[in-house]
Write a protein that holds these residues in place. Sequence first.
Motif, mmCIF file in Angstrom:
data_model
loop_
_atom_site.group_PDB
_atom_site.id
_atom_site.type_symbol
_atom_site.label_atom_id
_atom_site.label_comp_id
_atom_site.label_asym_id
_atom_site.label_seq_id
_atom_site.Cartn_x
_atom_site.Cartn_y
_atom_site.Cartn_z
ATOM 1 N N SER A 1 1.615 61.825 59.155
ATOM 2 C CA SER A 1 1.814 61.033 60.372
ATOM 3 C C SER A 1 2.888 61.652 61.259
ATOM 4 C CB SER A 1 2.199 59.594 60.012
ATOM 5 O OG SER A 1 3.440 59.555 59.330
ATOM 6 N N ARG B 1 0.416 58.120 46.996
ATOM 7 C CA ARG B 1 -0.244 58.978 47.980
ATOM 8 C C ARG B 1 0.261 58.686 49.398
ATOM 9 N NH1 ARG B 1 -4.859 58.503 46.200
ATOM 10 N NH2 ARG B 1 -5.156 60.539 45.218
ATOM 11 N N GLU B 2 0.709 57.461 49.633
ATOM 12 C CA GLU B 2 1.271 57.111 50.934
ATOM 13 C C GLU B 2 2.496 57.966 51.233
ATOM 14 O OE1 GLU B 2 1.383 55.159 54.532
ATOM 15 O OE2 GLU B 2 -0.111 54.812 52.958
ATOM 16 N N LEU C 1 -11.602 62.999 51.492
ATOM 17 C CA LEU C 1 -11.100 62.804 52.855
ATOM 18 C C LEU C 1 -12.223 62.944 53.876
ATOM 19 C CD1 LEU C 1 -7.664 64.685 52.735
ATOM 20 C CD2 LEU C 1 -8.076 62.222 52.668
ATOM 21 N N CYS D 1 5.582 67.422 53.411
ATOM 22 C CA CYS D 1 4.159 67.529 53.085
ATOM 23 C C CYS D 1 3.911 68.723 52.160
ATOM 24 C CB CYS D 1 3.339 67.666 54.366
ATOM 25 S SG CYS D 1 1.545 67.594 54.118
ATOM 26 N N ARG E 1 -8.180 53.640 53.812
ATOM 27 C CA ARG E 1 -6.948 54.400 53.593
ATOM 28 C C ARG E 1 -6.261 54.042 52.276
ATOM 29 N NH1 ARG E 1 -1.894 55.206 57.797
ATOM 30 N NH2 ARG E 1 -0.273 55.606 56.260
ATOM 31 N N ASN E 2 -6.279 52.753 51.929
ATOM 32 C CA ASN E 2 -5.482 52.315 50.784
ATOM 33 C C ASN E 2 -6.288 51.968 49.538
ATOM 34 O OD1 ASN E 2 -2.606 51.966 52.044
ATOM 35 N ND2 ASN E 2 -3.978 50.985 53.499
ATOM 36 N N TYR F 1 0.102 60.680 53.374
ATOM 37 C CA TYR F 1 -0.101 59.993 54.644
ATOM 38 C C TYR F 1 1.159 59.954 55.513
ATOM 39 C CZ TYR F 1 -4.455 58.408 52.541
ATOM 40 O OH TYR F 1 -5.683 58.353 51.945
#
Length: 304
Positions: free
Chosen positions: A152, A143-144, A57, A173, A98-99, A148
């Motif tokens: 968000s 992982r999205e 990250l 989370c 990100r992806n 993520y």
Amino acid sequence: MKLKRAKKAPTTVVASPGDLSAHHARRSRSLVTPEGVDLHLRLGDAGERAAALLIDLAIIVGVLIAFSLLTLLAFFGAKGKGGDVIATVWMLVFFVLRNLYFVIFELTPGAATPGKRAMGLRVAARNGGRLTADAIFARNAMREIELYLPLSFLIVNNSQVGAWISLAGLLWCGVFLLFPLFNRDRLRVGDLVAGTWVVKAPRRKLVPDLARTSRPSPGRFAFTQAQLDAYGVKELHVLEDVLRRYETKTIALVAARIRLKIGWKVAPEESDGDFLAAYYAALRGRLESRLLLGKRRKDKHDQS
């Protein structure tokens, strides 16, 4: 006359070698490959995986910040022209980071991102087979949902999102981030979906060439081309790993399988280790000679 109470010296608890070996034993797994080779793996623990994720990250954020500065310089250098194009390029780079950051690195032969390499980790298939692109895409697509999406919710201003939604995002989370702590193999949800796990892959020092150091006396073993063409590069690598580990039970098992496969008759006083070393040297020479002719046989199923 009052006596002063002596202060107790602080005690230091030192983990004994037995405790450390027990810890490693809990992380160790036995995995039988499709070739019948029994491999002993050690799973990456939660701390190592968390450190690897933080490193990755940090790299993503660092690259994104550097690219953002470059886009700002380009915008000011163009005197405000082409802002839409610059913004589109920035969004494309952000999308890739990100992806596709994790996917691209885990598709490499090392099956590890820079963070995993730094911690001595890699991704592997739990069934002992080949790590496929589908499995890598599946574990990273999750992982999205795992990271993520809940983050968000936490980043968005509370004036736009209610307190209950923020709390739900925090709980979401927390559940996904702590999920590896509540299963024996330290698996993420993505690992469960994809059939993968993260194993310890420590760096190894270079060792002498097995084709030279473990070759038996010449003329003792003579293999035909048909017997050598029974296997390919993949099996050669597995055989090399077996010889380097040299576990007696595994050596005997692999030798028996190869003899059965190629129709080899066991000679009197023929040891399994000598047989495997001779077959390894002959197979390697055969594959190298074919490679000079532009022919590369990936595995025993490759008919090229």
